[in-house]
Design a protein around this motif. Structure first.
Motif, PDB file in Angstrom:
ATOM      1  N   TRP A 120       0.833  -1.206   0.000  1.00 38.38           N
ATOM      2  CA  TRP A 120       0.000   0.000   0.000  1.00 38.38           C
ATOM      3  C   TRP A 120       0.865   1.251   0.000  1.00 38.38           C
ATOM      4  O   TRP A 120       0.581   2.225  -0.723  1.00 38.38           O
ATOM      5  N   GLY A 124       1.164   3.942  -3.124  1.00 40.95           N
ATOM      6  CA  GLY A 124       0.817   5.343  -2.917  1.00 40.95           C
ATOM      7  C   GLY A 124       1.923   6.295  -3.329  1.00 40.95           C
ATOM      8  O   GLY A 124       1.656   7.410  -3.794  1.00 40.95           O
ATOM      9  N   ALA A 130      -6.258   8.087  -6.652  1.00 38.30           N
ATOM     10  CA  ALA A 130      -6.938   7.056  -5.869  1.00 38.30           C
ATOM     11  C   ALA A 130      -7.167   5.775  -6.655  1.00 38.30           C
ATOM     12  O   ALA A 130      -6.877   4.670  -6.175  1.00 38.30           O
ATOM     13  N   ARG A 133      -3.935   3.923  -7.237  1.00 36.99           N
ATOM     14  CA  ARG A 133      -3.372   3.330  -6.026  1.00 36.99           C
ATOM     15  C   ARG A 133      -4.130   2.074  -5.622  1.00 36.99           C
ATOM     16  O   ARG A 133      -3.522   1.065  -5.248  1.00 36.99           O
ATOM     17  N   VAL A 134      -5.445   2.111  -5.723  1.00 42.96           N
ATOM     18  CA  VAL A 134      -6.249   0.948  -5.360  1.00 42.96           C
ATOM     19  C   VAL A 134      -5.941  -0.230  -6.272  1.00 42.96           C
ATOM     20  O   VAL A 134      -5.705  -1.355  -5.810  1.00 42.96           O
ATOM     21  N   ALA A 189      -8.041  -1.992  -0.274  1.00 41.08           N
ATOM     22  CA  ALA A 189      -7.430  -0.743  -0.724  1.00 41.08           C
ATOM     23  C   ALA A 189      -8.459   0.355  -0.888  1.00 41.08           C
ATOM     24  O   ALA A 189      -8.196   1.529  -0.582  1.00 41.08           O
ATOM     25  N   GLN A 193      -8.388   3.809   1.154  1.00 39.66           N
ATOM     26  CA  GLN A 193      -8.393   5.101   0.487  1.00 39.66           C
ATOM     27  C   GLN A 193      -9.369   6.054   1.186  1.00 39.66           C
ATOM     28  O   GLN A 193      -9.082   7.247   1.359  1.00 39.66           O
ATOM     29  N   ASP A 196      -7.911   7.030   4.660  1.00 44.22           N
ATOM     30  CA  ASP A 196      -6.823   7.996   4.549  1.00 44.22           C
ATOM     31  C   ASP A 196      -7.294   9.424   4.809  1.00 44.22           C
ATOM     32  O   ASP A 196      -6.511  10.270   5.246  1.00 44.22           O
TER      33      ASP A 196
END
Length: 267
Positions: A120, A124, A130, A133-134, A189, A193, A196
Motif C-alpha cells: 500500500w 501510494g 486514488a 493506487r487501489v 485498498a 483510500q 486515509d
C-alpha cells in the motif's frame, strides 16, 4: 536525535530488523520449529507495519488500518474456507500456527496487515491518484501471494481441494486463488483510500516500509530459488511483485520520488 523523521525511522526499524532475521531462519527450521518461525514472521511483519503507521500517521489511523485489513481478511478467509468463494476450495492445517476461529488460524488476518502495508505504501508513492493506487495495491498483493501461497502449500499450512487448473508449474494452487486475492485486496485498498481522509499523510519518511517491500520482493525470490526449492514461484513472485518493484526502482533512480519526508510520487 531531534529529527522526528529520523527517530520514527529508527523506532520502526527495530521490528523490521527482527522480521528479516526471523525470515532468514525459516529455511533452516523444520517441523514445529518452522511453525514457530512462521508465527514469529507474521507477528513481526504486523508489528513493523503498525509501528510505522502509528508513528507516522497516528495510533488512531494505525488502528483503523488493522481493523480494515485484518477484518476484511478474516471475513474473506472465513467465507473462503466454508464455501470456496472467492479463492477456491481450501483448508488450513489444524493446530499448527495457533488457535483458530471458524477454521481460520487467528494469526492469518495479521498476515494480511503485515503484508499489505508495504505494498500500500509503495503503491501510494508511485500512484497518488486514488483509482491507480487501489488497482496497483491489488496487483501488488497478488504478486506477494505468488510467493506466499506456494511456500505455505509446500510447508503444508493449507491444502487446496479445487479442481480448477493452476498456473503452469504451480498446479496445486487454482487460478481462482489469485482472482480472489485481486478482489479482496481491491476491497481493502478502497476502504483504506477512504480511511486515509481521516488523517492526511504528513509525508513522513517511508524508508522502513519500502525496505520491507524490497526485502520481500528480492529476498523472497532468492529464498524460493535457492533455499526452498521453489524456482517456479521465485519467477512468478519476482515478476508479480515487480509490477510495483520495477517502477519503484526506476522512480528512485530518476529521483521522481524519495524515501524521506514529502516522498510522494509524481507518476
Amino acid at each position: 536525535m531531534k529529527d522526528p523523521n529520523r527517530r520514527s525511522t529508527v523506532i520502526a526499524s527495530v521490528p523490521a530488523v527482527l522480521l528479516v532475521l526471523a525470515q532468514i531462519t525459516y529455511p533452516l527450521a523444520h517441523g514445529t520449529g518452522r511453525d514457530g518461525v512462521t508465527v514469529a514472521v507474521v507477528l513481526l511483519s504486523a508489528a513493523t507495519a503498525l509501528t510505522h503507521a502509528g508513528i507516522t500517521r497516528g495510533v488512531w489511523w494505525a488502528a483503523g488500518f488493522l481493523v480494515i485489513v485484518s477484518g476484511v481478511g478474516f471475513v474473506a478467509e472465513m467465507i473462503g474456507t466454508a464455501s470456496g468463494v472467492p479463492f477456491g476450495c481450501y483448508d488450513y492445517a489444524s493446530g499448527r500456527i495457533g488457535p483458530e476461529l471458524a477454521g481460520v488460524p487467528l494469526i492469518v488476518p495479521l498476515a494480511w496487515t503485515g503484508g499489505l502495508y508495504p505494498v500500500w505504501t509503495v503503491a501510494g508513492m508511485l500512484y497518488p491518484r486514488a483509482c491507480q493506487r487501489v488497482s496497483m495495491t491489488a496487483a501488488g498483493a497478488v504478486g506477494w501471494d505468488l510467493f506466499l501461497d506456494p511456500q505455505m502449500v509446500a510447508d503444508g499450512q493449507w491444502t487446496w481441494c479445487s479442481s480448477v487448473a493452476g498456473l503452469p508449474g504451480l498446479p496445486d494452487i487454482p487460478v481462482t486463488n489469485y482472482v480472489g486475492w485481486l478482489g479482496v485486496a481491491a476491497v481493502m485498498a478502497g476502504l483504506l483510500q477512504l480511511w486515509d481522509r481521516t488523517a492526511p499523510d504528513s509525508g513522513a519518511a517511508r524508508v522502513v516500509p519500502v525496505a520491507v517491500f524490497g526485502w520481500t520482493w528480492l529476498g523472497s525470490a532468492l529464498a524460493h530459488a535457492v533455499f526452498l526449492g521453489l524456482p517456479v514461484s521465485a519467477i512468478y513472485g519476482f515478476l508479480g511483485l515487480g509490477t510495483l518493484g520495477f517502477p519503484l526502482v526506476r522512480a528512485l533512480r530518476a529521483r521522481r520520488i524519495t524515501l524521506g519526508p514529502g516522498g510522494h510520487g509524481t507518476m
